[in-house]
Design an enzyme around this catalytic site. Structure first.
Site, PDB file in Angstrom:
ATOM      1  N   HIS A  79      66.079  52.716  -6.739  1.00 35.39           N
ATOM      2  CA  HIS A  79      64.725  52.991  -6.253  1.00 35.39           C
ATOM      3  C   HIS A  79      64.546  54.463  -5.905  1.00 35.39           C
ATOM      4  O   HIS A  79      65.504  55.171  -5.586  1.00 35.39           O
ATOM      5  CB  HIS A  79      64.419  52.126  -5.038  1.00 35.39           C
ATOM      6  CG  HIS A  79      64.234  50.684  -5.383  1.00 35.39           C
ATOM      7  ND1 HIS A  79      63.859  49.743  -4.467  1.00 35.39           N
ATOM      8  CD2 HIS A  79      64.360  50.019  -6.563  1.00 35.39           C
ATOM      9  CE1 HIS A  79      63.768  48.568  -5.056  1.00 35.39           C
ATOM     10  NE2 HIS A  79      64.072  48.708  -6.331  1.00 35.39           N
ATOM     11  N   GLU A  81      63.234  55.910  -3.310  1.00 31.48           N
ATOM     12  CA  GLU A  81      63.655  56.258  -1.950  1.00 31.48           C
ATOM     13  C   GLU A  81      65.161  56.465  -1.882  1.00 31.48           C
ATOM     14  O   GLU A  81      65.647  57.414  -1.274  1.00 31.48           O
ATOM     15  CB  GLU A  81      63.285  55.150  -0.955  1.00 31.48           C
ATOM     16  CG  GLU A  81      61.826  54.770  -0.953  1.00 31.48           C
ATOM     17  CD  GLU A  81      61.488  53.605  -1.869  1.00 31.48           C
ATOM     18  OE1 GLU A  81      60.733  52.718  -1.419  1.00 31.48           O
ATOM     19  OE2 GLU A  81      61.966  53.569  -3.020  1.00 31.48           O
ATOM     20  N   CYS A 115      60.923  48.405  -0.128  1.00 31.14           N
ATOM     21  CA  CYS A 115      61.513  47.074  -0.061  1.00 31.14           C
ATOM     22  C   CYS A 115      62.432  47.019   1.175  1.00 31.14           C
ATOM     23  O   CYS A 115      62.687  48.037   1.829  1.00 31.14           O
ATOM     24  CB  CYS A 115      62.299  46.768  -1.333  1.00 31.14           C
ATOM     25  SG  CYS A 115      63.839  47.696  -1.521  1.00 31.14           S
ATOM     26  N   CYS A 118      65.489  49.402   0.902  1.00 29.62           N
ATOM     27  CA  CYS A 118      65.135  50.811   1.072  1.00 29.62           C
ATOM     28  C   CYS A 118      64.713  51.103   2.506  1.00 29.62           C
ATOM     29  O   CYS A 118      65.025  52.170   3.037  1.00 29.62           O
ATOM     30  CB  CYS A 118      64.039  51.215   0.091  1.00 29.62           C
ATOM     31  SG  CYS A 118      64.636  51.337  -1.619  1.00 29.62           S
TER      32      CYS A 118
END
Length: 144
Positions: A79, A81, A115, A118
């Site tokens: 991801h 992040e 999410c 993250c």
């Protein structure tokens, strides 16, 4: 003169960072800022030395029609992040702000709310503020 706020400015940069995404389902970009200085950026895409979905044309979650936010273990991407955090020094993370923006495959705005995994990484990195664009295009900000 109508200048964007700092928050709008960094979210616009996050949107540009998302253009580097290798995901064919959704594109996300993240920007980490400390003391008014960009210290890291990240976009969602395959791990180093792995095939990119945009190159293979395949997305397991898309092929299985997995809803957003579910079955991340099927995805080869890291991801945005996480990539921004991984590419930043710990001293620059502490007390910083992360800005996140994303787009769906059709180009519409996607919710960039992190999410659960993250969100945990953001907290563990000692990032103190989060700002992202919602699926309605609004800006949402909070302290972590």
């Amino acid at each position: 003169m109508n200048r964007p706020s700092w928050e709008e400015y960094y979210l616009e940069i996050a949107k540009k960072v998302s253009a580097r995404s290798t995901c064919i389902r959704r594109k996300y970009g993240a920007v980490i800022v400390k003391d008014g200085r960009i210290v890291s950026t990240g976009y969602n895409g395959s791990a180093r030395d792995e095939d990119n979905c945009c190159d293979t044309g395949k997305c397991a979650r898309k092929e299985l029609n997995v809803p957003a936010g579910e079955r991340y273990e099927l995805c080869v991407a890291v991801h945005a992040e996480m990539n921004a955090i991984i590419n930043c020094s710990p001293e620059n993370l502490k007390g910083s702000t992360i800005y996140i923006a994303g787009f769906n495959e059709d180009g519409s705005v996607a919710s960039a709310e992190p999410c659960m995994m993250c969100s945990r990484a953001i907290k563990n990195a000692k990032i103190t503020k989060l700002s992202y664009v919602t699926d309605s295009g609004r800006i949402w900000s909070s302290y972590v």
